[in-house]
Design a protein around this motif. Structure first.
Motif, PDB file in Angstrom:
ATOM      1  N   ALA A 224      77.240 -45.910 -80.504  1.00 40.14           N
ATOM      2  CA  ALA A 224      77.181 -46.908 -79.327  1.00 40.14           C
ATOM      3  C   ALA A 224      77.418 -48.700 -79.955  1.00 40.14           C
ATOM      4  CB  ALA A 224      76.148 -47.217 -78.221  1.00 40.14           C
ATOM      5  N   THR A 225      77.142 -48.886 -81.261  1.00 42.29           N
ATOM      6  CA  THR A 225      77.551 -50.318 -81.654  1.00 42.29           C
ATOM      7  C   THR A 225      78.503 -49.940 -82.368  1.00 42.29           C
ATOM      8  OG1 THR A 225      74.492 -50.353 -82.383  1.00 42.29           O
ATOM      9  CG2 THR A 225      75.949 -51.576 -83.890  1.00 42.29           C
ATOM     10  N   ASP A 674      69.874 -50.373 -82.630  1.00 41.88           N
ATOM     11  CA  ASP A 674      70.946 -51.031 -81.697  1.00 41.88           C
ATOM     12  C   ASP A 674      71.430 -52.541 -81.492  1.00 41.88           C
ATOM     13  OD1 ASP A 674      73.268 -51.332 -80.057  1.00 41.88           O
ATOM     14  OD2 ASP A 674      71.350 -50.838 -78.367  1.00 41.88           O
ATOM     15  N   PRO A 675      71.774 -52.729 -82.782  1.00 39.52           N
ATOM     16  CA  PRO A 675      71.616 -54.224 -83.371  1.00 39.52           C
ATOM     17  C   PRO A 675      72.167 -55.007 -82.943  1.00 39.52           C
ATOM     18  CG  PRO A 675      72.444 -52.874 -84.966  1.00 39.52           C
ATOM     19  CD  PRO A 675      71.641 -51.951 -83.876  1.00 39.52           C
ATOM     20  N   ASP A 676      72.005 -55.832 -83.084  1.00 40.39           N
ATOM     21  CA  ASP A 676      73.690 -57.164 -82.473  1.00 40.39           C
ATOM     22  C   ASP A 676      74.252 -57.901 -83.041  1.00 40.39           C
ATOM     23  OD1 ASP A 676      74.514 -59.306 -80.851  1.00 40.39           O
ATOM     24  OD2 ASP A 676      72.723 -60.340 -80.034  1.00 40.39           O
ATOM     25  N   LEU A 677      75.387 -56.839 -83.575  1.00 42.31           N
ATOM     26  CA  LEU A 677      76.392 -57.861 -84.440  1.00 42.31           C
ATOM     27  C   LEU A 677      76.484 -59.303 -84.312  1.00 42.31           C
ATOM     28  CD1 LEU A 677      78.574 -54.328 -84.467  1.00 42.31           C
ATOM     29  CD2 LEU A 677      75.924 -54.853 -86.081  1.00 42.31           C
ATOM     30  N   VAL A 681      72.872 -63.009 -89.200  1.00 41.88           N
ATOM     31  CA  VAL A 681      72.483 -62.211 -90.659  1.00 41.88           C
ATOM     32  C   VAL A 681      71.786 -60.279 -89.058  1.00 41.88           C
ATOM     33  CG1 VAL A 681      70.508 -61.730 -92.638  1.00 41.88           C
ATOM     34  CG2 VAL A 681      71.517 -63.383 -91.559  1.00 41.88           C
ATOM     35  N   VAL A 682      71.951 -59.468 -89.618  1.00 42.03           N
ATOM     36  CA  VAL A 682      71.307 -58.027 -89.697  1.00 42.03           C
ATOM     37  C   VAL A 682      71.743 -57.683 -90.854  1.00 42.03           C
ATOM     38  CG1 VAL A 682      72.841 -58.406 -86.909  1.00 42.03           C
ATOM     39  CG2 VAL A 682      73.886 -57.532 -89.493  1.00 42.03           C
ATOM     40  N   VAL A 683      70.134 -56.373 -90.448  1.00 43.71           N
ATOM     41  CA  VAL A 683      70.362 -55.601 -91.711  1.00 43.71           C
ATOM     42  C   VAL A 683      70.152 -54.254 -90.999  1.00 43.71           C
ATOM     43  CG1 VAL A 683      68.251 -55.309 -93.288  1.00 43.71           C
ATOM     44  CG2 VAL A 683      68.448 -57.660 -92.188  1.00 43.71           C
ATOM     45  N   LEU A 684      70.457 -53.766 -91.726  1.00 46.56           N
ATOM     46  CA  LEU A 684      71.317 -52.490 -91.350  1.00 46.56           C
ATOM     47  C   LEU A 684      71.541 -51.033 -92.365  1.00 46.56           C
ATOM     48  CD1 LEU A 684      74.706 -53.481 -90.233  1.00 46.56           C
ATOM     49  CD2 LEU A 684      72.478 -53.202 -88.285  1.00 46.56           C
TER      50      LEU A 684
END
Length: 752
Positions: A224-225, A674-677, A681-684
């Motif tokens: 979904a991301t 469900d990270p906010d792109l 900064v995002v950690v994945l």
């Protein structure tokens, strides 16, 4: 001139839409025609609004002096001789803009790339393709090199942008490839596979609008991301009637948000699980070992095991799904019981049984609750969820249905009931639904909820209009319009809701998303190499015409249930009747990053040729060894430095799954699925990052990424190829030998 015409077109489309919505009722055919017209005008308004950004982006100067402007949609002069003011990028007349070269100019003397910001031209780049001109462009470079490099070097936003202005020749060939059949687009990281697939959807909808608008187009992505990341591309091209969903959302009413170990998902994805599900269904069609004995008010009725087996086999031979064949089973069982009752009566009465008694006995048995309790036990009504939940919770059922699996594999499938479903469960639920017969209660409930919400919203609009009209009457002493019809007089909330959604059941895309049995006109699968054999069975049911575009890279297969061979995936469904197109140019990563990733690629099986990069930045990828205790702090410091380097761009920290939560907390990122792109900064994890891109990427503990999966090499390749500008590696463990091109961070790093 073009934007003035755009404004007038938008105003006219809006006026026509308003007239259509306010039209009084008529015959069903007339209403259907008006609703179709309203839907088309609504689509046109969306397309015109999307075209506001970069409406016209090119010009072709042709042999003979003709000038042809190319843009996001076609505009003709409808006030005069219908001169074509702007050619839609998908039209055949626009194709030379993408494929003409100095060697094969296709009648083009000059190609102009126009870059705009809203309605203001900010740059113009010309390519002279007339080889006799001293200003002729050199052959071999990318088309519109300045415009292309400007797009590639722009900061990421957390959303994918369209590439309609910079489509290259090899991409254009894929986009305009013929519609029928299965097209596989194989391309290395950064070759634009996803963008090409989405632009192909827009092209097919333009070329085959009537056919595809009825059946719809399905775009399947890995998460979904990812689908949110690409979600603005098609609307920016004026196409909104497309269903986007991961495999885990393709069974309406099922929420697949439960996590499970990769090894469990791999077992569930095997093709033999189709046989396991079929065996689980048959296991619920019972034959009592000692026969059936029913104590009724009229006495005891017995059927031996052979008679029960005969009843079951007749129901199976009907060829109907389990729940539908239950009616056959019930009829056969009642008939066998009636025969047994009459046999007993005949013996008692010495053979004097009246001919009409059989129907009476059957009627009495059909009304007997104890008979139906027996039917429920021998041939129960089942939902897919109930079937799988019972199967996974009972080792004995698993042993009976999955005898082809070894004990350890069956143990992986065992779980207690409850706790939700995983994405790997969804193809199994779909398989079960096919064998059990449709249970569309969840889909009907969803449509009903949408319908109630639409009617309520429409009624709110009408209430506002009615209140406004009443207010005007109160304010005027002599209401000249007392007999004038208003929107409230011409349309009610139900009709208004119908027209807003394209009918009482919604648009084709909305109906398709709510219906498990819907078959699409075309299906696009992104990251197709990750799909399991069971997921392919699900998707092939959604597209029996086999009109599909599959994009992926077998070198990036990270899922244990995924594939390294397109032939192995497709042969069971289409044999050799599929086409392969390859993308060979890397647009995402600069050459410095691609060189590092290519060393990892060289060690994968099967070997894959790395794509060729079109640019260099002068910034060499680096690594820094740090003590374990200082790893989190070093990551935080490196994030700060990268943010300063990329300005308003995006930074991603890619970690092994075991470190994800810890580093998310340290960096201040999100630890969920469900990270906010759109955050800076995002950690994945690597799995979450698949298909995405960022200005700067920090890969943490590459040795652990290699070790945490049998396909760790593929995962590391994915991690290294997410960067559009800068790449850094932080490690407490040993640096993998494949990363020998990384420079120590202490060395000076060149600035582009």
């Amino acid at each position: 001139m073009l934007y003035g015409r755009l404004d007038r077109l938008r105003e006219r489309a809006a006026a026509r839409l308003a007239d259509a919505l306010a039209s009084p009722g008529g015959s069903d055919q007339a209403m259907s025609e008006r609703d179709s017209f309203a839907a088309e005008e609504s689509r046109r308004i969306v397309q015109l609004d999307a075209a506001e950004h970069g409406l016209c982006f090119g010009r072709l100067d042709l042999d003979g002096g003709e000038r042809r402007y190319v843009g996001r949609l076609g505009i003709a002069d409808d006030e005069g001789d219908y001169e074509q003011l702007l050619v839609d990028w998908r039209a055949p007349a626009a194709r030379p803009f993408y494929v003409a070269t100095a060697v094969a100019p296709d009648g083009v003397r000059r190609r102009r790339h126009i870059r705009t910001r809203l309605r203001r031209v900010v740059a113009v780049d010309d390519e002279v393709l007339d080889r006799h001109s001293p200003d002729a462009a050199e052959a071999g470079g990318p088309a519109g090199e300045a415009a292309l490099l400007a797009a590639l070097e722009a900061s990421r936003t957390g959303r994918m942008a369209d590439i309609v202005e910079t489509i290259q020749a090899e991409q254009d060939r894929v986009i305009r490839s013929p519609h029928p059949g299965v097209l596989v687009v194989q391309g290395g990281a950064g070759t634009g596979k996803t963008a090409v697939a989405l632009h192909r959807v827009a092209y097919l909808l333009y070329t085959h609008r009537e056919q595809l608008s009825r059946r719809g187009v399905l775009v399947v992505g890995p998460s979904a991301t990812f689908l949110r990341y690409i979600g603005q591309v098609l609307p920016s091209l004026g196409e909104t009637g497309v269903v986007l969903a991961p495999v885990g959302e393709l069974v309406p009413g099922v929420t697949a948000d439960r996590a499970e170990p990769p090894r469990v998902a791999e077992v569930k994805g095997r093709a033999e699980l189709a046989g396991v599900v079929a065996a689980a269904v048959q296991d619920r069609q019972r034959v009592p070992e000692r026969g059936l004995e029913l104590v009724l008010d009229t006495g005891t009725v017995r059927l031996d095991a052979r008679a029960c087996r005969r009843v079951r086999d007749r129901a199976r031979r009907s060829g109907r799904p389990h729940n539908e064949a239950r009616a056959v089973f019930a009829g056969e069982l009642v008939g066998a019981l009636a025969d047994a009752v009459l046999d007993g009566l005949a013996r008692t009465a010495g053979g004097a049984v009246l001919a009409g008694e059989l129907d009476d006995v059957r009627a009495e048995l059909r009304a007997e609750p104890r008979v139906w309790r027996a039917i429920d036990g021998l041939w129960p009504v089942l939902t897919p969820q109930q079937l799988l939940s019972d199967l996974f919770a009972d080792p004995a059922r698993l042993a009976a249905a999955a005898s082809g699996l070894i004990g350890a594999e069956r143990a992986l499938l065992h779980r207690e009931p409850g706790g939700g479903w995983t994405p790997a469960d969804v193809p199994l639920l779909d398989e079960a639904a096919e064998l059990l017969g449709g249970d569309d209660r969840a889909a009907r409930a969803r449509v009903a909820r949408l319908r109630r919400a639409d009617v309520a919203a429409a009624q709110g609009v009408l209430d506002i209009l009615a209140g406004s009209a009443a207010h005007e009457r109160d304010d005027l002493d002599d209401w000249e319009g007392a007999d004038r019809l208003t929107a409230v007089d011409l349309i009610d909330a139900d009709r208004l809701a119908d027209r807003q959604r394209g009918g009482p059941d919604g648009t084709a895309a909305e109906r398709a998303a709510a219906d498990r049995t819907w078959t699409y006109g075309h299906v696009v699968v992104d990251e197709a190499q990750e799909l399991s054999a069971m997921a392919w069975r699900l998707l092939m049911r959604r597209c029996p015409s086999r009109s599909m575009t599959l994009v992926g890279d077998v070198a990036q297969t990270g899922d244990l249930a995924g594939t390294a061979s397109w032939q192995r995936v497709l042969e069971p469904y289409v044999g050799s009747r599929w086409r392969l197109a390859e993308l060979t140019v890397n647009y995402r990563m600069p050459a410095e990053v691609m060189a590092v990733a290519a060393d990892v690629l060289a060690g994968l099986d099967p070997p894959v040729e790395p794509p060729r990069s079109v640019r260099e930045t002068g910034v060499r990828p680096w690594h820094r060894a740090v003590p374990v205790a200082e790893l989190a702090g070093e990551v935080v410091a490196a994030v700060g430095a990268e943010l300063a380097a990329v300005g308003d761009g995006r930074v991603a920290v890619l970690t092994p799954a075991a470190l994800h939560a810890e580093l998310s907390g340290a960096v201040g990122g999100q630890a969920g699925d469900d990270p906010d792109l759109e955050q800076p900064v995002v950690v994945l994890t690597v799995r979450q990052a698949k298909g995405l891109e960022f200005d700067s990427v920090l890969v943490v503990e590459p040795d652990a990424i290699l070790a945490e999966s049998p396909r760790g090499g593929n995962d590391l390749y994915v991690a290294l190829t997410r960067a559009t500008q800068r790449l850094g590696v932080l490690h407490a463990g040993p640096l993998p030998a494949q990363l020998h091109r990384l420079v120590p961070a202490a060395e000076p790093v060149a600035v582009p």
